[in-house]
Enzyme design. Sequence first.
Site, PDB file in Angstrom:
ATOM      1  N   ASN A   9       0.778  -1.116   0.099  1.00  0.00           N
ATOM      2  CA  ASN A   9      -0.049   0.051  -0.071  1.00  0.00           C
ATOM      3  C   ASN A   9       0.901   1.109   0.182  1.00  0.00           C
ATOM      4  OD1 ASN A   9      -2.588  -1.208   0.061  1.00  0.00           O
ATOM      5  ND2 ASN A   9      -2.360  -1.485   2.387  1.00  0.00           N
ATOM      6  N   ASP A  11       0.963   4.429   1.680  1.00  0.00           N
ATOM      7  CA  ASP A  11       0.476   5.098   2.834  1.00  0.00           C
ATOM      8  C   ASP A  11       0.614   6.900   2.766  1.00  0.00           C
ATOM      9  OD1 ASP A  11       0.118   2.549   4.018  1.00  0.00           O
ATOM     10  OD2 ASP A  11       1.712   2.809   5.800  1.00  0.00           O
ATOM     11  N   GLY A  37       1.610  -1.361   3.804  1.00  0.00           N
ATOM     12  CA  GLY A  37       1.012  -2.703   3.459  1.00  0.00           C
ATOM     13  C   GLY A  37       1.837  -3.558   4.522  1.00  0.00           C
ATOM     14  N   ALA A  40       4.209  -5.905   2.530  1.00  0.00           N
ATOM     15  CA  ALA A  40       5.691  -5.292   2.327  1.00  0.00           C
ATOM     16  C   ALA A  40       6.089  -5.048   3.655  1.00  0.00           C
ATOM     17  CB  ALA A  40       5.230  -3.813   1.328  1.00  0.00           C
ATOM     18  N   ASN A  41       5.664  -4.394   4.552  1.00  0.00           N
ATOM     19  CA  ASN A  41       6.606  -4.207   5.599  1.00  0.00           C
ATOM     20  C   ASN A  41       7.034  -5.271   6.515  1.00  0.00           C
ATOM     21  OD1 ASN A  41       5.278  -1.487   5.585  1.00  0.00           O
ATOM     22  ND2 ASN A  41       3.695  -2.060   7.083  1.00  0.00           N
ATOM     23  N   ASN A 178      -2.448 -10.894  17.116  1.00  0.00           N
ATOM     24  CA  ASN A 178      -2.306 -10.206  18.737  1.00  0.00           C
ATOM     25  C   ASN A 178      -3.671 -10.622  19.293  1.00  0.00           C
ATOM     26  OD1 ASN A 178      -4.182  -8.369  17.515  1.00  0.00           O
ATOM     27  ND2 ASN A 178      -2.828  -6.931  16.743  1.00  0.00           N
ATOM     28  N   ASP A 245       4.676  -6.271  12.257  1.00  0.00           N
ATOM     29  CA  ASP A 245       5.175  -6.386  11.115  1.00  0.00           C
ATOM     30  C   ASP A 245       6.435  -6.879  11.282  1.00  0.00           C
ATOM     31  OD1 ASP A 245       2.722  -6.297   9.790  1.00  0.00           O
ATOM     32  OD2 ASP A 245       3.028  -4.202   9.164  1.00  0.00           O
ATOM     33  N   ARG A 278      11.334   3.849  17.110  1.00  0.00           N
ATOM     34  CA  ARG A 278      11.668   4.900  15.986  1.00  0.00           C
ATOM     35  C   ARG A 278      10.352   4.913  15.260  1.00  0.00           C
ATOM     36  NH1 ARG A 278      16.930   1.819  15.142  1.00  0.00           N
ATOM     37  NH2 ARG A 278      15.751   0.184  14.300  1.00  0.00           N
TER      38      ARG A 278
HETATM   39  P1  ADP Z   1       0.620  -5.512  16.624  1.00  0.00           P
HETATM   40  O1  ADP Z   1       1.592  -4.403  15.971  1.00  0.00           O
HETATM   41  O2  ADP Z   1       0.240  -6.255  15.532  1.00  0.00           O
HETATM   42  O3  ADP Z   1      -0.652  -5.044  17.468  1.00  0.00           O
HETATM   43  P2  ADP Z   1       2.017  -6.057  19.096  1.00  0.00           P
HETATM   44  O4  ADP Z   1       1.345  -4.564  19.719  1.00  0.00           O
HETATM   45  O5  ADP Z   1       1.389  -7.213  20.075  1.00  0.00           O
HETATM   46  O6  ADP Z   1       1.532  -6.348  17.472  1.00  0.00           O
HETATM   47  O7  ADP Z   1       3.471  -5.892  19.214  1.00  0.00           O
HETATM   48  C1  ADP Z   1       4.182  -7.106  18.695  1.00  0.00           C
HETATM   49  C2  ADP Z   1       5.490  -7.287  19.526  1.00  0.00           C
HETATM   50  O8  ADP Z   1       6.235  -5.945  19.394  1.00  0.00           O
HETATM   51  C3  ADP Z   1       5.116  -7.539  20.937  1.00  0.00           C
HETATM   52  O9  ADP Z   1       4.607  -8.827  20.986  1.00  0.00           O
HETATM   53  C4  ADP Z   1       6.206  -7.237  21.512  1.00  0.00           C
HETATM   54  O10 ADP Z   1       7.428  -8.059  21.227  1.00  0.00           O
HETATM   55  C5  ADP Z   1       6.742  -5.834  20.638  1.00  0.00           C
HETATM   56  N1  ADP Z   1       6.415  -4.685  21.308  1.00  0.00           N
HETATM   57  C6  ADP Z   1       5.315  -4.117  21.027  1.00  0.00           C
HETATM   58  N2  ADP Z   1       5.109  -2.888  21.795  1.00  0.00           N
HETATM   59  C7  ADP Z   1       6.323  -2.938  22.624  1.00  0.00           C
HETATM   60  C8  ADP Z   1       6.595  -1.966  23.745  1.00  0.00           C
HETATM   61  N3  ADP Z   1       5.841  -1.026  24.106  1.00  0.00           N
HETATM   62  N4  ADP Z   1       7.855  -2.395  24.357  1.00  0.00           N
HETATM   63  C9  ADP Z   1       8.515  -3.458  23.831  1.00  0.00           C
HETATM   64  N5  ADP Z   1       8.300  -4.298  22.989  1.00  0.00           N
HETATM   65  C10 ADP Z   1       6.971  -4.042  22.318  1.00  0.00           C
END
Ligand code: ADP
Length: 301
Positions: A9, A11, A37, A40-41, A178, A245, A278
Amino acid sequence: MIAVVGSLNLDLVAPVPHHPVPGETVLGGDIGQHPGGKGANQAVAAARLGGDVAFVGRVGDDDAGEFLVGAARERGVDTTCITRTPGVPTGRALIAVAPTGENSIIVSPGANSRLGAADCEAAGDRLRAARVTLLQQEVPDEANHAAARLSGGLVVYNPAPAVPGAVPPAHVDLLVPNRTELAALTGTREPETLDEVAEAARLLKGAGAVVVTLGADGVLLLEGGARLHVPAHRVRPADTTGAGDTFCGALAVALAEGEPLERAVRWASAAAALSTTRAGAQSSAPDRDEVEALLAGSGVG
Ligand code: ADP
């Protein structure tokens, strides 16, 4: 080799003072354009971590499509199995970002919605040779089912975004939802505690193992009767967009290198934690040295 079958995608990100209500026009700031997308990510995250990645997808026959294919190629992804689709626009995500950081997003799938079984059959050599095939839910089920059938290696399925009624392929080695996606797959309410997550994951049939990502709560790995909680690395998150991703891309790299699942999950959770420090989706993906350094510093490797 890793095969990623999925979406690309463009964005389009606009800062807004507040989100418009129906009928309202809001003046926003300058538009930013970024490659995105989920497919791609994940492919770019895997390539940045040293994975040999081939992408199967569709873009429109337009400038946005050229831009996305060029961006993926520049980031080390093999783009020869991305097809241009005449008369159909490239997928786009229109993202409004309020000062609170809250997003509202409209996704127009465009060419992504034209990806089908024939595209996977045309990329059959790549899929058969892949040690890992990585799939998500931004392309039609038909493409995912064909990819899973043709895959010669492990099938990793990230049921994201949560799409009511989406049907995962019959055979998946590893399912990576998730909390929200787990609830959508099982038809239950969103699980909160680790016990509730484990209980919901047990309702999933047909997957070899389940890895539930829990944001700042880390990851719950369920395999056979066993369950393992991997806490998140303590970082200072700046932008968690794309954490899932990066996690999936990194998991695919470690599994393609023959790492056992538990080590692969620890590696992916370090990569995902770094990505949260980041801004951006693709631009926030870490490289291998950064992941190794974080793991070495935390005493797990
Ligand atoms: P999505 O982006 O699909 O909702 P999550 O939010 O569960 O997925 O994040 C994916 C993974 O990224 C988590 O299981 C964790 O390992 C890492 N992560 C996400 N947020 C944090 C955070 N605030 N601190 C440290 N690791 C994080």
